[in-house]
Design a protein around this motif. Structure first.
Motif, PDB file in Angstrom:
ATOM      1  N   GLY A   1      36.146  70.259  37.083  1.00  0.00           N
ATOM      2  CA  GLY A   1      36.994  69.365  37.874  1.00  0.00           C
ATOM      3  C   GLY A   1      38.011  68.611  37.049  1.00  0.00           C
ATOM      4  N   ASP A   2      37.890  68.688  35.703  1.00  0.00           N
ATOM      5  CA  ASP A   2      38.845  67.997  34.843  1.00  0.00           C
ATOM      6  C   ASP A   2      39.499  68.991  33.872  1.00  0.00           C
ATOM      7  OD1 ASP A   2      36.778  68.697  33.199  1.00  0.00           O
ATOM      8  OD2 ASP A   2      36.381  66.668  32.439  1.00  0.00           O
ATOM      9  N   GLY A   3      39.486  70.268  34.234  1.00  0.00           N
ATOM     10  CA  GLY A   3      40.067  71.295  33.367  1.00  0.00           C
ATOM     11  C   GLY A   3      39.044  71.995  32.495  1.00  0.00           C
ATOM     12  N   ARG A   4      37.866  71.385  32.332  1.00  0.00           N
ATOM     13  CA  ARG A   4      36.824  72.072  31.553  1.00  0.00           C
ATOM     14  C   ARG A   4      36.180  73.160  32.413  1.00  0.00           C
ATOM     15  NH1 ARG A   4      32.621  68.108  30.084  1.00  0.00           N
ATOM     16  NH2 ARG A   4      33.309  67.152  32.003  1.00  0.00           N
ATOM     17  N   VAL A   5      35.879  74.269  31.767  1.00  0.00           N
ATOM     18  CA  VAL A   5      35.339  75.434  32.469  1.00  0.00           C
ATOM     19  C   VAL A   5      34.228  76.031  31.608  1.00  0.00           C
ATOM     20  CG1 VAL A   5      35.887  77.775  33.270  1.00  0.00           C
ATOM     21  CG2 VAL A   5      37.581  75.955  33.533  1.00  0.00           C
ATOM     22  N   VAL A   6      33.143  76.430  32.240  1.00  0.00           N
ATOM     23  CA  VAL A   6      32.041  77.072  31.531  1.00  0.00           C
ATOM     24  C   VAL A   6      32.001  78.541  31.949  1.00  0.00           C
ATOM     25  CG1 VAL A   6      29.559  77.019  31.074  1.00  0.00           C
ATOM     26  CG2 VAL A   6      30.767  74.900  31.634  1.00  0.00           C
ATOM     27  N   ILE A   7      31.912  79.426  30.978  1.00  0.00           N
ATOM     28  CA  ILE A   7      31.784  80.863  31.267  1.00  0.00           C
ATOM     29  C   ILE A   7      30.449  81.346  30.716  1.00  0.00           C
ATOM     30  CG2 ILE A   7      32.659  83.178  30.761  1.00  0.00           C
ATOM     31  CD1 ILE A   7      35.440  82.033  30.571  1.00  0.00           C
TER      32      ILE A   7
ATOM     33  N   ASP B   1      42.995  83.755  29.250  1.00  0.00           N
ATOM     34  CA  ASP B   1      43.760  84.079  28.033  1.00  0.00           C
ATOM     35  C   ASP B   1      44.511  82.859  27.484  1.00  0.00           C
ATOM     36  OD1 ASP B   1      42.875  86.628  28.161  1.00  0.00           O
ATOM     37  OD2 ASP B   1      44.775  87.543  28.737  1.00  0.00           O
ATOM     38  N   ARG B   2      44.863  81.939  28.357  1.00  0.00           N
ATOM     39  CA  ARG B   2      45.622  80.745  27.918  1.00  0.00           C
ATOM     40  C   ARG B   2      44.712  79.537  27.690  1.00  0.00           C
ATOM     41  NH1 ARG B   2      48.311  82.797  32.211  1.00  0.00           N
ATOM     42  NH2 ARG B   2      47.597  81.140  33.587  1.00  0.00           N
ATOM     43  N   ALA B   3      43.444  79.680  28.039  1.00  0.00           N
ATOM     44  CA  ALA B   3      42.534  78.530  27.950  1.00  0.00           C
ATOM     45  C   ALA B   3      42.148  78.271  26.495  1.00  0.00           C
ATOM     46  CB  ALA B   3      41.286  78.799  28.792  1.00  0.00           C
ATOM     47  N   GLU B   4      41.898  77.000  26.196  1.00  0.00           N
ATOM     48  CA  GLU B   4      41.453  76.625  24.843  1.00  0.00           C
ATOM     49  C   GLU B   4      39.939  76.827  24.757  1.00  0.00           C
ATOM     50  OE1 GLU B   4      42.051  72.471  24.145  1.00  0.00           O
ATOM     51  OE2 GLU B   4      41.161  72.542  22.129  1.00  0.00           O
ATOM     52  N   LEU B   5      39.504  77.590  23.771  1.00  0.00           N
ATOM     53  CA  LEU B   5      38.059  77.801  23.600  1.00  0.00           C
ATOM     54  C   LEU B   5      37.494  76.600  22.849  1.00  0.00           C
ATOM     55  CD1 LEU B   5      35.560  79.616  23.878  1.00  0.00           C
ATOM     56  CD2 LEU B   5      36.250  80.759  21.764  1.00  0.00           C
TER      57      LEU B   5
ATOM     58  N   LEU C   1      30.091  79.932  27.002  1.00  0.00           N
ATOM     59  CA  LEU C   1      31.343  79.436  26.415  1.00  0.00           C
ATOM     60  C   LEU C   1      31.847  78.240  27.200  1.00  0.00           C
ATOM     61  CD1 LEU C   1      33.175  82.904  26.244  1.00  0.00           C
ATOM     62  CD2 LEU C   1      31.533  81.952  24.603  1.00  0.00           C
ATOM     63  N   ARG C   2      32.485  77.324  26.492  1.00  0.00           N
ATOM     64  CA  ARG C   2      33.139  76.193  27.150  1.00  0.00           C
ATOM     65  C   ARG C   2      34.621  76.218  26.771  1.00  0.00           C
ATOM     66  NH1 ARG C   2      27.859  74.801  27.473  1.00  0.00           N
ATOM     67  NH2 ARG C   2      27.331  73.419  29.203  1.00  0.00           N
ATOM     68  N   LEU C   3      35.472  76.089  27.789  1.00  0.00           N
ATOM     69  CA  LEU C   3      36.914  76.171  27.568  1.00  0.00           C
ATOM     70  C   LEU C   3      37.605  75.035  28.314  1.00  0.00           C
ATOM     71  CD1 LEU C   3      35.739  79.283  28.418  1.00  0.00           C
ATOM     72  CD2 LEU C   3      37.926  79.875  27.418  1.00  0.00           C
TER      73      LEU C   3
ATOM     74  N   ASP D   1      44.468  74.893  32.142  1.00  0.00           N
ATOM     75  CA  ASP D   1      45.380  74.253  33.112  1.00  0.00           C
ATOM     76  C   ASP D   1      45.280  74.927  34.475  1.00  0.00           C
ATOM     77  OD1 ASP D   1      46.311  72.500  31.222  1.00  0.00           O
ATOM     78  OD2 ASP D   1      47.929  73.850  30.565  1.00  0.00           O
ATOM     79  N   ASP D   2      44.639  76.093  34.545  1.00  0.00           N
ATOM     80  CA  ASP D   2      44.544  76.836  35.814  1.00  0.00           C
ATOM     81  C   ASP D   2      43.103  77.204  36.138  1.00  0.00           C
ATOM     82  OD1 ASP D   2      47.474  77.239  35.951  1.00  0.00           O
ATOM     83  OD2 ASP D   2      47.074  78.429  34.161  1.00  0.00           O
ATOM     84  N   PRO D   3      42.220  76.220  36.232  1.00  0.00           N
ATOM     85  CA  PRO D   3      40.826  76.583  36.507  1.00  0.00           C
ATOM     86  C   PRO D   3      40.643  76.950  37.978  1.00  0.00           C
ATOM     87  CG  PRO D   3      41.060  74.204  36.461  1.00  0.00           C
ATOM     88  CD  PRO D   3      42.416  74.759  36.135  1.00  0.00           C
ATOM     89  N   PRO D   4      39.620  77.740  38.302  1.00  0.00           N
ATOM     90  CA  PRO D   4      39.272  77.880  39.722  1.00  0.00           C
ATOM     91  C   PRO D   4      38.744  76.540  40.239  1.00  0.00           C
ATOM     92  CG  PRO D   4      37.679  79.029  38.322  1.00  0.00           C
ATOM     93  CD  PRO D   4      38.729  78.483  37.422  1.00  0.00           C
ATOM     94  N   THR D   5      38.707  76.372  41.556  1.00  0.00           N
ATOM     95  CA  THR D   5      38.259  75.074  42.086  1.00  0.00           C
ATOM     96  C   THR D   5      36.762  75.034  42.329  1.00  0.00           C
ATOM     97  OG1 THR D   5      38.706  75.828  44.321  1.00  0.00           O
ATOM     98  CG2 THR D   5      40.431  74.551  43.258  1.00  0.00           C
TER      99      THR D   5
END
Ligand code: GLY
Length: 335
Positions: free
Chosen positions: A222-228, A261-265, A195-197, A200-204
Motif C-alpha cells: 500500500g506504500d509502494g513496497r511489494v513482496v514476491i 523490471d523497474r522496481a528497486e530490489l 523478495l521485497r521490492l 511506482d506501479d504496484p498492483p493494488t
C-alpha cells in the motif's frame, strides 16, 4: 481456569499471538526466544488468502483459514496494524496457467466459495499493471497484513525472555521448524525464498498467479513496497537465498507484472516453513503432561495465528481439541 504460569517457546507470529490471547485471559505468560520475530514470520508475505492458497486435498485448510480470516479484523484492530482488505486475484500468465486457475475456481465453486472469473480485459481493468495475463478470477473478502508490523505490535504487549525461567504450569511449544526433543520429527523445514521490492506501479491487491507453470505471488503493502514469493523446497542445509531462487521468482513475477523490471530490489530473505506430514498444523496437547503444541503451520502461519490462539486458550479452559489438528493424531509419510 486463569492465573496459570505459562511459558510460550517461540516469538514468531504463532507464539506471540497465543501469548497475547493467554495474557488477555488472565494468565501469567512469558515468551521465550533469543531472537524474537526473526524466524519464518520475518520472511512471510502476510497473505490472508485461504481461497487463493487452497489446492486440491486441502479442504480442511480452507475451512480453518476461513475461520481464522474472520478473526483477523478484531486482532488487527486490537494491535492497531493495517489490514488491507482488497481481495485476492488469481491469474494465469498463459493458456496453460489459466487451466490451473480454472481448476482452482472449480474447486472453490464446489465449496460454495464466492469467486468471480475474469477474462483478460477484466483483469486489466481491475489491475492495469498486470499487462500480460491471460485471465483470472477475483476472490473478494481476502486480505493481507505486514507480519513484521504485527509481530512488532505483539512484542509491545507480551514479556519476552531469551531463556526459560523456571517452574511453569504449562509450556506451549511454538518454535516453528525447530521443534525441541521429542517433537523434532513432527515437522520438517521447507525453505521459502522471498523478495521485497519498492515500485511506482504496484498492483493494488494480492496477486496469486501461475506463470509458465510456476506458482508465484505478489503482495503489495500500500506504500509502494511489494513482496514476491516464494520458492518451496525441502532441504537439509541452512535456509539461504540462492541465485536460482531469485532468478525463478523474478522471472515468474515479471511474466505477470512487468513493472518488476523497474522496481528497486530491497531485500532477499530465506526461512524454513514448518511442514507436518499431513499438511495440517499441530495445535493442542502434545502427549507430554503440561506441554501443548502450536506448530507446523507450514504456509499458513500468519493466516491461522488468531484461530490457533483461540484453540490453545479453549483447550486450556475446556479441554477441547480439534481432532484434525490434534498433535497426537497418527500421520503417515512426508508429502
Ligand atoms: N503463504 C505463502 C508461502 O508460504 O509462501
Amino acid at each position: 481456569m486463569s492465573g496459570l504460569r505459562i511459558e510460550v517457546l517461540g516469538a514468531g507470529i504463532i507464539g506471540l499471538t497465543v501469548a497475547d490471547e493467554l495474557a488477555r485471559r488472565g494468565h501469567d505468560v512469558t515468551v521465550i526466544d533469543p531472537r524474537p520475530a526473526r524466524g519464518a514470520s520475518y520472511a512471510a508475505a502476510g497473505m490472508l488468502s485461504p481461497a487463493a492458497e487452497v489446492w486440491h486435498g486441502e479442504e480442511e485448510l480452507l475451512r480453518l483459514g476461513l475461520e481464522s480470516l474472520r478473526l483477523w479484523p478484531e486482532l488487527a484492530g486490537r494491535l492497531r496494524v493495517e489490514l488491507r482488505q482488497h481481495g485476492s486475484l488469481l491469474v494465469g500468465a498463459d493458456a496453460g496457467d489459466l487451466q490451473q486457475v480454472d481448476r482452482q475456481v472449480e474447486l472453490l465453486a464446489r465449496h460454495g466459495h464466492p469467486v468471480e472469473p475474469l477474462d483478460r480485459a477484466a483483469v486489466r481493468e481491475r489491475e492495469p499493471t498486470l499487462a500480460r495475463v491471460a485471465g483470472g478470477a477475483l476472490l473478494p473478502g481476502e486480505a493481507s497484513v505486514d507480519p513484521r508490523e504485527v509481530c512488532a505490535a505483539l512484542l509491545q504487549r507480551v514479556p519476552v525472555a531469551a531463556a526459560p525461567r523456571g517452574r511453569t504450569d504449562v509450556t506451549v511449544v511454538a518454535t516453528g521448524a525447530g521443534l525441541p526433543g521429542p517433537f523434532a520429527g513432527l515437522v520438517s523445514g521447507v525453505r521459502g525464498e522471498i523478495l521485497r521490492l519498492r515500485s511506482d506501479d504496484p498492483p493494488t491487491r494480492t496477486v496469486r498467479g501461475w506463470s509458465a507453470g510456476e506458482p508465484v505471488y505478489v503482495v503489495p503493502r500500500g506504500d509502494g513496497r511489494v513482496v514476491i514469493g516464494a520458492t518451496s523446497e525441502r532441504h537439509d542445509g541452512p535456509a539461504v537465498v540462492t541465485g536460482g531462487g531469485v532468478h525463478r521468482l523474478l522471472g515468474a513475477a515479471r511474466r505477470l507484472w512487468p513493472a518488476v523490471d523497474r522496481a528497486e530490489l530491497l531485500e532477499t530473505t530465506a526461512r524454513d516453513r514448518p511442514a507436518t506430514a499431513d499438511g495440517l498444523p499441530l495445535v493442542g496437547p502434545s502427549g507430554v503432561d503440561g506441554v501443548l503444541l502450536a506448530a507446523g503451520h507450514h504456509r499458513h502461519g500468519v493466516l491461522l495465528a488468531p484461530l490457533t490462539a483461540q484453540l490453545v486458550v479453549d483447550h486450556l479452559e475446556t479441554g477441547r481439541v480439534d481432532p484434525v489438528l490434534d498433535p497426537r493424531r497418527p500421520m503417515e509419510g512426508m508429502r
